[in-house]
Write a protein that holds these residues in place. Structure first.
Motif, mmCIF file in Angstrom:
data_model
loop_
_atom_site.group_PDB
_atom_site.id
_atom_site.type_symbol
_atom_site.label_atom_id
_atom_site.label_comp_id
_atom_site.label_asym_id
_atom_site.label_seq_id
_atom_site.Cartn_x
_atom_site.Cartn_y
_atom_site.Cartn_z
ATOM 1 N N VAL A 42 0.040 4.555 -7.777
ATOM 2 C CA VAL A 42 -0.751 3.471 -8.358
ATOM 3 C C VAL A 42 -2.118 3.468 -7.675
ATOM 4 N N ARG A 43 -3.173 3.620 -8.500
ATOM 5 C CA ARG A 43 -4.531 3.690 -7.963
ATOM 6 C C ARG A 43 -5.434 2.606 -8.560
ATOM 7 N N ALA A 44 -4.880 1.472 -8.886
ATOM 8 C CA ALA A 44 -5.658 0.391 -9.504
ATOM 9 C C ALA A 44 -6.155 -0.575 -8.448
ATOM 10 N N ASP B 250 -6.737 -2.259 -2.172
ATOM 11 C CA ASP B 250 -5.455 -2.642 -1.557
ATOM 12 C C ASP B 250 -5.332 -4.159 -1.482
ATOM 13 N N ALA C 95 2.450 1.658 -3.367
ATOM 14 C CA ALA C 95 1.451 2.168 -4.311
ATOM 15 C C ALA C 95 1.282 3.678 -4.141
ATOM 16 N N GLU D 188 -5.456 -6.952 -9.110
ATOM 17 C CA GLU D 188 -5.362 -5.809 -10.027
ATOM 18 C C GLU D 188 -4.320 -4.796 -9.546
ATOM 19 N N GLN D 189 -4.349 -4.478 -8.271
ATOM 20 C CA GLN D 189 -3.377 -3.522 -7.738
ATOM 21 C C GLN D 189 -1.965 -4.097 -7.775
ATOM 22 N N ASN D 190 -1.808 -5.364 -7.422
ATOM 23 C CA ASN D 190 -0.479 -5.968 -7.401
ATOM 24 C C ASN D 190 0.152 -6.018 -8.789
ATOM 25 N N LEU E 100 1.101 -2.492 -9.680
ATOM 26 C CA LEU E 100 2.244 -2.087 -8.866
ATOM 27 C C LEU E 100 3.539 -2.671 -9.409
ATOM 28 N N HIS F 59 0.843 -1.200 0.000
ATOM 29 C CA HIS F 59 0.000 0.000 0.000
ATOM 30 C C HIS F 59 0.882 1.256 0.000
#
Length: 145
Positions: free
Chosen positions: A110-112, A115, A105, A119-121, A124, A102
């Motif tokens: 990174v705002r995908a 947390d 990010a 998708e975020q990983n 990132l 987090h």
């Protein structure tokens, strides 16, 4: 230091493993030449007073993939560091907790996804690779896209 700063340092300051064949063999003690006296060697001219130091050399490009491949081979594989931010951070011996990701990010904007989400990983991991490339790393497109 920032998390990305730690990633950068681990990769850009990585010392390649020495190969045993490259190590010079010590000469036998009986064949060692005696050193010449220091006074017989010419000395460098003194620096001019007030002369500016030479400019620092530009940082050399670092083959990020080669460094990570070597690190992974030394650790018995390194997991799926090519696509997984968790495995990449673990390979670099960095905190790979959800809280650390987090924070990373936030650093990289990174705002995908939520947390810790896949998708975020993924976003990132791509952001880290792009940022390494922006800072002098040679990163293949396959790791950035």
């Amino acid at each position: 230091m920032s998390i990305f700063g730690n990633i950068f340092d681990k990769i850009f300051k990585h010392e390649p493993a020495a190969t045993p064949a490259a190590a010079p063999r010590p000469a036998p003690a009986a064949a060692a030449p005696t050193a010449a006296p220091a006074a017989s060697q010419p000395s460098a001219p003194p620096a001019a007073a007030g002369a500016a130091p030479p400019p620092p050399s530009p940082p050399q490009a670092v083959d990020v993939e080669a460094v990570l491949v070597e690190m992974a081979s030394l650790k018995g594989g390194g997991g799926n560091w090519r696509t997984s931010i968790v495995d990449l951070l673990a390979l670099l011996d960095l905190d790979h907790s959800r809280e650390a990701r987090h924070e990373l990010a936030e650093e990289l904007g990174v705002r995908a996804g939520a947390d810790g989400s896949a998708e975020q990983n993924i976003a990132l991991h791509k952001a880290v690779m792009r940022k390494l490339a922006e800072n002098g790393g040679v990163v293949p497109d396959s790791l950035r896209d």
